[in-house]
Write an enzyme that holds these catalytic residues in place. Structure first.
Site, PDB file in Angstrom:
ATOM      1  CG  ASP A  11      -0.206   0.096   2.552  1.00 46.48           C
ATOM      2  OD1 ASP A  11      -0.820   0.614   3.523  1.00 46.48           O
ATOM      3  OD2 ASP A  11       0.963  -0.316   2.626  1.00 46.48           O
ATOM      4  CG  ASP A  16       4.073   0.197   1.510  1.00 48.57           C
ATOM      5  OD1 ASP A  16       3.880   1.127   2.306  1.00 48.57           O
ATOM      6  OD2 ASP A  16       3.526  -0.909   1.598  1.00 48.57           O
ATOM      7  CG  ASN A  41       0.401   3.524   4.224  1.00 48.53           C
ATOM      8  OD1 ASN A  41       0.263   3.467   5.436  1.00 48.53           O
ATOM      9  ND2 ASN A  41       1.358   2.865   3.572  1.00 48.53           N
ATOM     10  CB  THR A 127       4.594  -4.078   2.899  1.00 51.52           C
ATOM     11  OG1 THR A 127       4.185  -3.596   1.601  1.00 51.52           O
ATOM     12  CG2 THR A 127       5.774  -5.014   2.776  1.00 51.52           C
ATOM     13  CG  PHE A 169      -1.784   1.560   9.341  1.00 47.01           C
ATOM     14  CD1 PHE A 169      -1.675   0.985   8.088  1.00 47.01           C
ATOM     15  CD2 PHE A 169      -2.750   2.535   9.548  1.00 47.01           C
ATOM     16  CE1 PHE A 169      -2.505   1.390   7.041  1.00 47.01           C
ATOM     17  CE2 PHE A 169      -3.590   2.944   8.515  1.00 47.01           C
ATOM     18  CZ  PHE A 169      -3.471   2.366   7.260  1.00 47.01           C
ATOM     19  CG  ASN A 170       0.557  -2.867   7.424  1.00 50.32           C
ATOM     20  OD1 ASN A 170       0.063  -1.908   6.827  1.00 50.32           O
ATOM     21  ND2 ASN A 170       1.817  -3.207   7.303  1.00 50.32           N
ATOM     22  CG  HIS A 243       7.390   0.473   9.716  1.00 45.58           C
ATOM     23  ND1 HIS A 243       7.631   0.225  11.050  1.00 45.58           N
ATOM     24  CD2 HIS A 243       6.930   1.746   9.670  1.00 45.58           C
ATOM     25  CE1 HIS A 243       7.322   1.292  11.771  1.00 45.58           C
ATOM     26  NE2 HIS A 243       6.896   2.233  10.965  1.00 45.58           N
ATOM     27  CG  ASP A 244       6.053  -1.539   4.486  1.00 53.53           C
ATOM     28  OD1 ASP A 244       5.371  -0.658   3.944  1.00 53.53           O
ATOM     29  OD2 ASP A 244       5.659  -2.183   5.477  1.00 53.53           O
TER      30      ASP A 244
END
Ligand code: RIB
Ligand code: CA
Length: 315
Positions: A11, A16, A41, A127, A169-170, A243-244
Site C-alpha cells: 500500500d 513500501d 495508507n 506490507t 496500522f496494517n 518498516h516495509d
C-alpha cells in the site's frame, strides 16, 4: 542462493516504495511475479498508481501492477495521510506512470498465479493490510498449499501500537483479514514493530542516502525527508522507521533477523484492543504455534544491504 519467486502485496506509502526499490534492485535473488496493491495508507487509486510510479522510477515498468481490494473486509477504512501525505508518497514529485494498471483484479492475480504454480513455490510479501490475500484464501482455499511462506510487516508485542495503543496500522486497518491470514496454516514470518522500530532513518543514515548518486537516491532521500516524524523529543531522534523494507531484507539476508515460532492471535472482538497481535511468546496458552515472530534485527547491516542495493538501480 536460487531465485525466489515472489508476489508483493503493498500500500505505497514511502516505506513500501523503498521496499519495492530493494526488491527491484535484487533480480538475482528475487523474481517478482507481480505486485498487487491494496487500500491502506491512502486509497487504492493512489496505492496502485504509486506502485507503478516506483516501478517506472526503477526502470522496471515490465513488472505488472494490479489493483486489489478498495476497502477492508469488515471494518470501515482507515488511512494514514498524517504519516504519508495525501499522495501516499509525499516528498516525491508524483507523475502519471506510463505503464498501465493491469485489468485483472489483484485478488484474481494472486489466485491465478498461485494456482498455476507448484506447491510451496511462491513466497508472498505483505506490507499493507491483508485484505487481498485473505479474500484470495476465502475465494480459492486451494492457494494455501501453493504458498511457500508469507513474509509480512505487521503487529507489535514488546513495542506498543503505532495507530492505537495496542495495534499496529496494517493489522488494525483490516484485523479480520489478518485473522484469516494468521490462521491459514501457511508458514508465516511476521516482522512487527518490535523489529522495524529499530530501523529509524536517522540523520546520519539520511546523509548516507543523500550521497547515493542519481535520481533514485534523490527520490528516496526526498520521500524519507517528508516521512520523518520530526519529533526527537517523543521518539529519541529525527527520522522514521523503515518498516516495509524489512520484509524483503529478510528474504535477501535472513541471518540479519532472529525469530521464534509462537502462537499469535488477532483481536477481532474488543473495540478497545481491536487489531492487537496477541503474541504468546512464552508458550503459556498451549495454543498452536503459527507464526515465526521476528524479535531482533542487525539494523546497521540492514541499512548497509538496503543502501548498497538501491545504489545499483539505474539512473
Ligand atoms: O505500521 C507500519 C505499516 O503501516 C507500514 O506498512 C506502513 O507502510 C503502513 O502501511
Ligand atoms: Ca505499507
Amino acid at each position: 542462493m536460487s531465485t525466489i519467486p515472489i508476489i508483493i502485496d503493498c500500500d505505497p506509502g514511502q516505506d513500501d516504495a523503498v521496499m519495492l526499490l530493494l526488491a527491484l534492485a535484487s533480480p538475482k535473488e528475487l523474481k517478482i511475479c507481480g505486485i498487487s496493491t491494496v487500500a491502506g495508507n491512502v486509497p487504492l487509486e493512489l496505492t496502485q498508481r504509486n506502485a507503478r510510479i516506483i516501478c517506472e522510477l526503477a526502470g522496471r515498468s515490465d513488472v505488472s501492477v494490479y489493483a486489489g481490494c478498495k476497502r477492508p473486509l469488515v471494518r470501515p477504512p482507515i488511512t494514514a495521510e498524517n504519516v504519508h501525505g495525501h499522495t501516499g508518497i509525499d516528498g516525491f514529485n508524483v507523475f502519471e506512470p506510463t505503464a498501465p494498471l493491469e485489468e485483472l483484479h489483484g485478488v484474481d492475480f494472486i489466485i491465478d498465479t498461485l494456482m498455476a504454480s507448484a506447491d510451496g513455490e511462491i513466497t508472498l510479501v505483505l506490507t499493507g493490510p491483508h485484505t487481498n490475500v485473505a479474500v484470495a484464501m476465502v475465494k480459492e482455499p486451494g492457494i494455501i498449499p501453493k504458498i511457500a511462506k508469507i513474509v509480512l510487516m505487521g503487529g507489535a508485542f514488546r513495542e506498543k501500537g503505532n495507530t492505537q495503543p495496542s495495534a499496529e496500522f496494517n493489522i488494525l486497518a483490516d484485523p479480520h483479514s489478518a485473522h484469516i491470514v494468521f490462521g491459514s496454516g501457511c508458514h508465516i514470518v511476521a516482522i512487527g514493530l518490535d523489529v522495524t522500530n529499530k530501523t529509524v532513518a536517522t540523520p546520519e543514515r539520511m546523509r548516507t542516502i543523500e550521497r547515493i548518486p542519481g535520481k533514485i537516491g534523490q527520490a528516496v532521500h526526498d520521500m524519507l525527508t517528508f516521512y520523518d516524524r520530526k519529533n526527537p523529543e517523543k521518539y529519541g531522534s529525527f527520522g522514521s522507521p523503515l518498516h516495509d523494507p524489512c520484509t524483503v531484507a529478510y528474504l535477501l539476508k535472513p541471518e540479519l533477523f532472529a525469530s521464534k515460532l509462537v502462537n499469535v492471535e488477532i483481536e477481532i472482538q474488543s473495540e478497545l484492543t481491536m487489531g492487537e497481535t496477541v503474541v504468546d511468546f512464552w508458550g503459556v496458552t498451549g495454543r498452536r504455534p503459527n507464526v515465526h515472530w521476528a524479535h531482533q534485527i542487525d539494523h546497521d547491516q540492514f541499512y548497509s544491504l538496503l543502501l548498497n542495493r538501491i545504489a545499483r538501480l539505474p539512473g
